[in-house]
Motif scaffolding. Structure first.
Motif, PDB file in Angstrom:
ATOM      1  N   MET A   1       0.897  -1.169  -0.084  1.00 52.24           N
ATOM      2  CA  MET A   1       0.076   0.066   0.058  1.00 52.24           C
ATOM      3  C   MET A   1       0.823   1.246   0.008  1.00 52.24           C
ATOM      4  O   MET A   1       0.245   2.305   0.095  1.00 52.24           O
ATOM      5  N   GLU A   2       2.051   1.040  -0.038  1.00 49.79           N
ATOM      6  CA  GLU A   2       2.951   2.102  -0.253  1.00 49.79           C
ATOM      7  C   GLU A   2       3.161   2.493  -1.595  1.00 49.79           C
ATOM      8  O   GLU A   2       4.142   3.607  -2.257  1.00 49.79           O
ATOM      9  N   VAL A   3       2.501   1.972  -2.649  1.00 51.60           N
ATOM     10  CA  VAL A   3       2.438   1.949  -3.964  1.00 51.60           C
ATOM     11  C   VAL A   3       2.430   3.530  -4.330  1.00 51.60           C
ATOM     12  O   VAL A   3       1.666   4.416  -3.983  1.00 51.60           O
ATOM     13  N   GLY A   4       3.320   4.249  -5.347  1.00 53.39           N
ATOM     14  CA  GLY A   4       3.199   5.395  -5.544  1.00 53.39           C
ATOM     15  C   GLY A   4       4.072   6.313  -4.677  1.00 53.39           C
ATOM     16  O   GLY A   4       4.371   7.644  -5.526  1.00 53.39           O
ATOM     17  N   PHE A   5       4.750   6.111  -4.058  1.00 54.70           N
ATOM     18  CA  PHE A   5       5.863   6.871  -3.156  1.00 54.70           C
ATOM     19  C   PHE A   5       7.290   6.744  -3.701  1.00 54.70           C
ATOM     20  O   PHE A   5       7.888   7.356  -3.209  1.00 54.70           O
ATOM     21  N   TYR A   6       7.674   5.634  -4.340  1.00 58.02           N
ATOM     22  CA  TYR A   6       8.900   5.497  -4.468  1.00 58.02           C
ATOM     23  C   TYR A   6       9.791   6.393  -5.177  1.00 58.02           C
ATOM     24  O   TYR A   6      10.675   6.786  -4.913  1.00 58.02           O
ATOM     25  N   ARG A   7       9.232   7.230  -6.282  1.00 51.77           N
ATOM     26  CA  ARG A   7       9.691   8.277  -6.838  1.00 51.77           C
ATOM     27  C   ARG A   7      10.223   9.362  -6.058  1.00 51.77           C
ATOM     28  O   ARG A   7      11.270   9.978  -6.017  1.00 51.77           O
ATOM     29  N   GLU A   8       9.170   9.919  -5.312  1.00 53.39           N
ATOM     30  CA  GLU A   8       9.487  11.033  -4.187  1.00 53.39           C
ATOM     31  C   GLU A   8      10.680  10.513  -3.338  1.00 53.39           C
ATOM     32  O   GLU A   8      11.787  11.421  -3.080  1.00 53.39           O
ATOM     33  N   VAL A   9      10.574   9.308  -2.732  1.00 50.04           N
ATOM     34  CA  VAL A   9      11.769   8.922  -1.798  1.00 50.04           C
ATOM     35  C   VAL A   9      12.981   9.053  -2.523  1.00 50.04           C
ATOM     36  O   VAL A   9      14.216   9.378  -2.097  1.00 50.04           O
ATOM     37  N   GLU A  10      13.061   8.533  -3.846  1.00 54.98           N
ATOM     38  CA  GLU A  10      14.335   8.340  -4.768  1.00 54.98           C
ATOM     39  C   GLU A  10      14.905   9.831  -4.876  1.00 54.98           C
ATOM     40  O   GLU A  10      16.054   9.984  -4.719  1.00 54.98           O
ATOM     41  N   ARG A  11      14.091  10.664  -5.282  1.00 57.30           N
ATOM     42  CA  ARG A  11      14.383  12.064  -5.549  1.00 57.30           C
ATOM     43  C   ARG A  11      15.172  12.669  -4.412  1.00 57.30           C
ATOM     44  O   ARG A  11      16.147  13.360  -4.359  1.00 57.30           O
ATOM     45  N   LYS A  12      14.697  12.505  -3.121  1.00 57.93           N
ATOM     46  CA  LYS A  12      15.052  12.965  -1.771  1.00 57.93           C
ATOM     47  C   LYS A  12      16.383  12.425  -1.284  1.00 57.93           C
ATOM     48  O   LYS A  12      17.355  13.045  -0.894  1.00 57.93           O
TER      49      LYS A  12
END
Length: 278
Positions: free
Chosen positions: A193-204
């Motif tokens: 259910m964390e789907v959709g958050f990985y790009r934001e965490v990668e950028r940071k």
């Protein structure tokens, strides 16, 4: 000659959370290969009104439904099925009953991918409660020496999609500890259910972040490609031996009633919205 589309099922192992199926369908639509047809399914209401399976007792209750769904998917001709829970609930049980269909799950798939792009990875999980069971799975998979640790954000399964800004903040905070203090070279989000958050965490944070729902789907898809191209079908010998069909028929319970509740179909070569099927 027209190639028959790969058929992959992404199984949400819940019944009362069918609303999440649209989230997983969007994920499949974005990440599947053009020639792949994906069915996002969930269990029928008869399997219980669970909105999460954070507890082992809940897992035990839905295991029957997962096994029945895997058997039905195999009979429907699916090339592969992905079980949508990072606990990898009923993975080995479902494989045993799935014939020539390949069965994958998020933890195993994510760790396999992480191990190919890093030497050391961390896992961000929702609650401390989950750590013991997930750590046991990661160790059983042979990745203990690659694991920097588990980092909990104290969010339950149903809370990840409630406040995206707060979820993102907590994930980044936990990920920063893994990367900057424990030297993780990749991160795995330890809940589908964390789907959709990985790009934001990668950028940071500047390291690859693996979304487990994508990992399970893509690992299933890749295994299906290999099955077709190389003939690598699941083994049914020794520990992988399937139960005898005459016993299955005599004992009952495997094929009675509906195996699926909701179903969202993302067709191959899709250009429009997903098509719904009852």
């Amino acid at each position: 000659m027209t190639q028959t589309p790969l058929k992959i099922m992404y199984l949400n192992p819940l019944a009362s959370s069918a609303a999440y199926d649209d989230i997983f369908a969007d994920m499949a639509r974005e990440h599947k290969l053009p020639g792949t047809e994906v069915h996002v399914t969930s269990l029928p209401e008869a399997e219980g009104g669970f909105t999460h399976i954070e507890y082992r007792s809940y897992e035990a209750m839905v295991t029957r439904g997962i096994i029945r769904a895997a058997r039905k998917a195999a009979k429907e001709g699916f090339d592969a099925l992905a079980i949508g829970c990072f606990y990898d609930t009923a993975l080995h049980d479902a494989r045993e009953i799935s014939g020539d269909m390949i069965v994958t799950a998020p933890c195993q798939s994510s760790c396999e991918i992480a191990s190919t792009i890093s030497n050391r990875f961390g896992v961000i999980v929702g609650r401390r409660k989950w750590v013991h069971q997930m750590q046991s799975t990661v160790h059983d998979l042979g990745h203990a020496h690659r694991l920097s640790g588990f980092y909990h954000v104290e969010l339950g399964v149903t809370e990840f999609q409630a406040d995206h800004a707060e979820t993102g903040r907590r994930l980044i905070e936990a990920g920063r500890k893994a990367v900057e203090e424990d030297f993780a070279e990749a991160l795995i989000l330890g809940c589908t259910m964390e789907v959709g958050f990985y790009r934001e965490v990668e950028r940071k944070l500047g390291v690859p972040v693996i979304d487990p729902s994508i990992a399970a789907l893509k690992r299933a898809e890749y295994a299906a490609v290999l099955k077709r191209q190389c003939g690598w079908v699941p083994s049914r010998k020794w520990s992988c031996e399937a139960p005898p069909e005459d016993e299955i028929a005599r004992f009952g319970g495997f094929d009675d009633g509906e195996a699926f509740g909701n179903r969202v179909v993302v067709p191959a070569e899709e250009t429009g919205p997903a098509r719904r099927a009852a």
